[in-house]
Design a protein around this motif. Sequence first.
Motif, short mmCIF file in Angstrom:
data_model
loop_
_atom_site.label_atom_id
_atom_site.label_comp_id
_atom_site.label_asym_id
_atom_site.label_seq_id
_atom_site.Cartn_x
_atom_site.Cartn_y
_atom_site.Cartn_z
N LYS A 11 0.84 -1.26 -0.10
CA LYS A 11 0.02 0.09 0.04
C LYS A 11 1.06 1.53 -0.11
O LYS A 11 0.32 2.37 -0.63
N LYS A 12 1.51 0.89 0.63
CA LYS A 12 3.03 2.45 0.78
C LYS A 12 3.88 2.56 -0.69
O LYS A 12 4.21 3.60 -1.21
N PHE A 13 3.63 1.35 -0.94
CA PHE A 13 4.57 1.64 -2.93
C PHE A 13 3.86 1.04 -3.99
O PHE A 13 2.92 0.46 -4.03
N LYS A 14 3.62 2.30 -4.95
CA LYS A 14 3.18 1.77 -5.84
C LYS A 14 4.24 2.31 -7.06
O LYS A 14 3.70 3.66 -7.76
N LEU A 15 4.31 1.09 -7.42
CA LEU A 15 5.20 1.12 -8.95
C LEU A 15 4.86 2.17 -10.28
O LEU A 15 5.09 2.63 -10.69
N GLY A 16 3.81 0.74 -10.49
CA GLY A 16 2.84 0.97 -11.17
C GLY A 16 4.02 0.61 -13.44
O GLY A 16 4.96 -0.44 -12.76
N LYS A 17 3.95 1.45 -13.46
CA LYS A 17 4.49 1.69 -14.85
C LYS A 17 5.50 1.87 -14.67
O LYS A 17 6.89 1.66 -15.32
N ASP A 18 6.42 2.42 -13.92
CA ASP A 18 7.66 2.74 -12.94
C ASP A 18 8.88 1.31 -13.41
O ASP A 18 9.94 1.53 -13.29
N ILE A 19 8.00 -0.04 -12.70
CA ILE A 19 9.06 -0.57 -12.76
C ILE A 19 9.78 -1.30 -14.10
O ILE A 19 11.05 -1.62 -14.42
N LYS A 20 9.25 -0.87 -14.75
CA LYS A 20 10.04 -1.35 -15.88
C LYS A 20 10.79 0.64 -16.79
O LYS A 20 12.21 -0.45 -16.89
N HIS A 21 11.21 1.05 -15.66
CA HIS A 21 12.05 1.87 -15.70
C HIS A 21 13.13 1.58 -14.66
O HIS A 21 14.27 1.73 -15.27
N ILE A 22 13.42 1.18 -14.14
CA ILE A 22 13.77 0.75 -12.95
C ILE A 22 14.59 -0.25 -13.65
O ILE A 22 15.71 -0.04 -12.80
N ILE A 23 14.43 -1.28 -13.72
CA ILE A 23 15.04 -2.69 -14.23
C ILE A 23 16.00 -1.93 -15.69
O ILE A 23 17.00 -2.58 -15.68
N GLN A 24 14.99 -0.67 -16.53
CA GLN A 24 15.74 -0.39 -16.94
C GLN A 24 18.23 0.19 -17.59
O GLN A 24 18.56 0.29 -17.38
N GLU A 25 17.53 1.40 -15.91
CA GLU A 25 18.07 1.94 -15.13
C GLU A 25 19.07 0.90 -14.77
O GLU A 25 20.68 0.73 -15.06
N MET A 26 19.05 -0.15 -14.13
CA MET A 26 19.40 -1.50 -13.59
C MET A 26 20.71 -1.89 -14.59
O MET A 26 21.81 -1.89 -14.64
N GLU A 27 20.09 -1.96 -15.80
CA GLU A 27 20.42 -2.88 -16.90
C GLU A 27 21.95 -2.09 -17.57
O GLU A 27 22.63 -2.66 -17.65
N ARG A 28 21.43 -0.96 -17.39
CA ARG A 28 22.27 1.02 -17.83
C ARG A 28 23.56 -0.49 -16.83
O ARG A 28 24.29 0.10 -17.66
N VAL A 29 23.68 -0.11 -15.85
CA VAL A 29 24.41 0.46 -14.80
C VAL A 29 24.97 -1.11 -14.84
O VAL A 29 26.85 -1.58 -13.92
N LEU A 30 24.87 -1.49 -14.70
CA LEU A 30 25.38 -3.42 -15.23
C LEU A 30 26.19 -3.92 -16.43
O LEU A 30 26.30 -3.59 -17.43
N ARG A 31 27.27 -4.47 -15.37
CA ARG A 31 28.94 -4.73 -16.80
C ARG A 31 27.84 -6.68 -17.06
O ARG A 31 26.62 -6.61 -17.15
N VAL A 32 28.45 -6.66 -18.64
CA VAL A 32 27.76 -7.36 -19.42
C VAL A 32 28.49 -9.00 -18.56
O VAL A 32 29.30 -8.64 -18.20
N GLY A 33 27.61 -9.87 -18.53
CA GLY A 33 29.03 -10.69 -18.02
C GLY A 33 27.61 -11.08 -16.26
O GLY A 33 28.06 -12.32 -15.04
N GLY A 34 27.44 -9.39 -15.34
CA GLY A 34 27.09 -9.46 -14.27
C GLY A 34 25.36 -10.15 -14.16
O GLY A 34 24.72 -10.51 -14.64
N THR A 35 24.73 -10.30 -12.53
CA THR A 35 24.04 -10.47 -12.38
C THR A 35 23.17 -9.28 -11.23
O THR A 35 23.64 -8.51 -10.79
#
Length: 476
Positions: free
Chosen positions: A352-376
């Motif tokens: 109830k406190k956190f309503k990310l909605g469609k932001d989940i896509k942008h969150i994962i995209q930013e994580m993908e950006r900073v992660l190295r190839v082969g990273g986890t």
Amino acid sequence: MAAVPGGRRSGTAAGARFFCTAGRGLEPFLMREVRSRLAATQVEYISGKVFFTTCSDLNMLKKLKSAERLFLLIKKQLPFNVSSVSKGKIFNEMQRLTNDDPESWLNAISIWKNLLELDAKKVKLSQKNANPLKRKVGENDIIAKKLKTAQMQEIQENKECQMEKQIEEETLEQGNFTTKRDKSQEELQNDVAEAVDTQKQNDLTFRVSCRCSGAIVKTFTAQIFIHLSDIYCVVGIPVFRVPLASRAYIKTAGLRSTIAWAMASLAEIKAGAVVLDPMCGLGTILLEAAKEWPDVYYMGADVSDSQLLGACDNLKAAGLKDKIELLKASVIELPLPSESVDTIISDIPFGKKFKLGKDIKHIIQEMERVLRVGGTIVLLLSEDHHRRLKSCEESSVPLNSKGSCKDKPGSTECLNPEEKAAISEPASSSFAASNQECLDRMPPFGSLVPVECYRVSLGKTDALIYKYKKSHSPGQ
């Protein structure tokens, strides 16, 4: 009432039989941990419990991270049939369950005694090794006391000299002299008395008497664990009074410590790596990871000042302030270069406190950006997060695209044990077979390929631990 095969143990030399309780979905993590940390054998599970045999001592048993509580196993049996609804007969059945095999109790007590004696010997040995240091400290205390006595004598002599000087210089002021002398003598006596009182306080000892009204409740023999179900009957004795899941080094709890450790254990953390939690909250995941894998550079980010203050307090309490760097930053605008992080572990907030909605896509995209190839990346996702991520990608990326889990059958695990009789090792295949669907339904997200999935219980709700690997740089 037939007993499940497993045999009795004759002592710690042959290994003692234990079981741990675990949150639903964490059984595979606990099975792996007891094998690797305790060199356990005869590892098997039923929903919520893992049974194993080990020769490990109490100090090693305390190090289990994915378990809730640890018990010395008395017996594990198939369920007994209650022939009547009479409460008296049910009570008699339960009484017979605990009393019909005295040998198992005597055997358990013998093992318990051996464990305690071994632990006491190790404590005594460590105290013996520390004695030279204690002696040195004691000698320093004696020297300090001697110096203090000498200082007191010097103060007294100085005051007497001052008094004699005053007598010689103030012979004409006899009345004032008498007053000053009395006052000086009174001050001297007060100083000496104060010093004596201080010395007495340092040497003061106390005899503490403690009386417990419910003493038997606090002894090990009264703490008996009995779990009856339609699948099994388990009887055991708790090894430690405090649950293993209660971490002494966490001041303010956030995510449950067992879940946080399980996520970190999936992340393939290596020495010298850069590990990021971009939504760190109170820092529980980073604390669990830093305690287990210390030679790593950890970063935590959050937009909430209160969460960062709580995380800072937790780091201080755990003695890890120098190991983990905290940043105030948004997860969708991380102040980090592209492909600069080896591992990302994060609990994506929901409820109830956190309503990310469609932001989940942008969150994962930013994580993908900073992660190295082969990273986890290891994420804790709600069912809603899972549905949104699936809908983001399933229309554009086929489920069996290059690099997805379907090209490598058997390389993935999605583990969630069903309520069934105990299953012996190896159990990963049965876990994976029963829940492979949760992984197959999740397509890759850009360059992030899902490789493992675990459904776990958070109490009132369930969540999914997803592990992703970055296969290539976006745009390639």
